[in-house]
Design an enzyme around this catalytic site. Structure first.
Site, mmCIF file in Angstrom:
data_model
loop_
_atom_site.group_PDB
_atom_site.id
_atom_site.type_symbol
_atom_site.label_atom_id
_atom_site.label_comp_id
_atom_site.label_asym_id
_atom_site.label_seq_id
_atom_site.Cartn_x
_atom_site.Cartn_y
_atom_site.Cartn_z
ATOM 1 N N GLU A 2 -17.605 -148.027 -67.590
ATOM 2 C CA GLU A 2 -17.078 -148.307 -66.253
ATOM 3 C C GLU A 2 -17.446 -147.156 -65.322
ATOM 4 O OE1 GLU A 2 -12.805 -149.130 -66.142
ATOM 5 O OE2 GLU A 2 -12.723 -148.263 -64.125
ATOM 6 N N LYS B 56 -5.706 -154.799 -66.156
ATOM 7 C CA LYS B 56 -5.629 -153.371 -66.495
ATOM 8 C C LYS B 56 -4.167 -152.965 -66.303
ATOM 9 C CE LYS B 56 -7.131 -149.096 -64.206
ATOM 10 N NZ LYS B 56 -8.275 -148.395 -63.624
ATOM 11 N N ARG C 204 -16.030 -143.405 -56.903
ATOM 12 C CA ARG C 204 -15.224 -142.331 -56.301
ATOM 13 C C ARG C 204 -16.072 -141.198 -55.769
ATOM 14 N NH1 ARG C 204 -10.947 -141.497 -61.125
ATOM 15 N NH2 ARG C 204 -10.512 -143.691 -61.440
HETATM 16 C C1 3PG Z 1 -8.772 -144.972 -63.780
HETATM 17 O O1 3PG Z 1 -9.474 -144.974 -62.796
HETATM 18 O O2 3PG Z 1 -8.627 -145.963 -64.474
HETATM 19 C C2 3PG Z 1 -7.989 -143.751 -64.105
HETATM 20 O O3 3PG Z 1 -8.271 -142.716 -63.239
HETATM 21 C C3 3PG Z 1 -8.189 -143.317 -65.496
HETATM 22 O O4 3PG Z 1 -7.164 -142.488 -65.837
HETATM 23 P P1 3PG Z 1 -7.387 -141.233 -66.794
HETATM 24 O O5 3PG Z 1 -8.214 -140.274 -65.977
HETATM 25 O O6 3PG Z 1 -6.009 -140.719 -67.084
HETATM 26 O O7 3PG Z 1 -8.109 -141.699 -68.006
#
Ligand code: 3PG
Length: 212
Positions: A42, A130, A46
């Site tokens: 994925e 999700k 960002r």
């Molecule tokens: C996402 O975008 O799904 C989250 O930022 C993931 O969270 P994590 O950095 O705690 O894995």
């Protein structure tokens, strides 16, 4: 669409996040994850070059299921699709994102954290979502409570998932896969230590294999 997504995630109990502002670096991260056994990636939208990174990875690894994450709007979803995203992930639930994905026949995983959000997603015809942010939204206990009511929904917990709690999440029958950034630590990327990413991937898949 749910079937397409279930098939995709049934092969991939862990979905690593790729965040980069440089296409070559993004491809190197993806390569390390794939070398570590990952099958689905994925790419999160960002950074300024996120779409470019997404496209570079899809071009470098056409056989791999590469999706876009942090998709906030229908316009983002359109653009991600045009850059090769094979699925869409959002932190929350927004109709425009779901509509674009459904119109393009692409799997979509909107984020939900409450029963109300989940009920909205369910009424949009979605059966895989999700669970975000999984750790702060009640963790495995909350997920079990939601699953006991929404019996036909599968979840991809993300946000606060790591090697220490991965198995607990994966052992919940309604969990198809877990997502997270713990496999692609910033420090390793900055140090160009792609081997560390490969190792973390192997470790995560080993943990996933011990799923009960
Ligand atoms: C996402 O975008 O799904 C989250 O930022 C993931 O969270 P994590 O950095 O705690 O894995």
């Amino acid at each position: 669409m749910t079937e397409k997504l279930s098939k995709l995630l049934s092969r991939a109990p862990v979905v690593p996040l790729v965040q980069s502002n440089d296409r070559n670096e993004a491809v190197a991260i993806a390569e390390a994850l794939l070398d570590g056994g990952m099958l689905v990636l994925e790419v999160v939208l960002r950074t300024d070059a996120a779409y470019e990174c997404l496209q570079a990875i899809t071009e470098a690894f056409p056989e791999v299921e590469v999706g876009a994450g942090t998709v906030l709007s229908g316009a983002h979803a359109e653009k991600a699709t045009a850059h090769g995203a094979k699925f869409i992930v959002s932190p929350g639930l927004h109709e425009s994102v779901v509509r674009v994905a459904q119109d393009n026949d692409i799997p979509v995983l909107p984020g939900i954290a409450t029963a109300t959000e989940l009920q909205q997603a369910w009424n949009m015809g979605l059966r895989i979502v999700k669970f975000f942010p999984a750790g702060l939204s009640g963790g495995p206990k909350m997920l079990k409570a939601l699953s006991s009511v929404f019996r036909d929904v599968a979840f991809m917990p993300t946000g606060g998932v790591n090697k220490d709690n991965l198995l607990e999440f994966l052992n919940i029958p309604s969990v198809v896969a877990c997502g997270g950034s713990w496999l692609t630590p910033k420090a390793a990327i900055e140090a160009q230590n792609f081997q560390a990413i490969e190792k973390l991937s192997c470790q995560a898949l080993e943990i996933a294999e011990s799923r009960g």
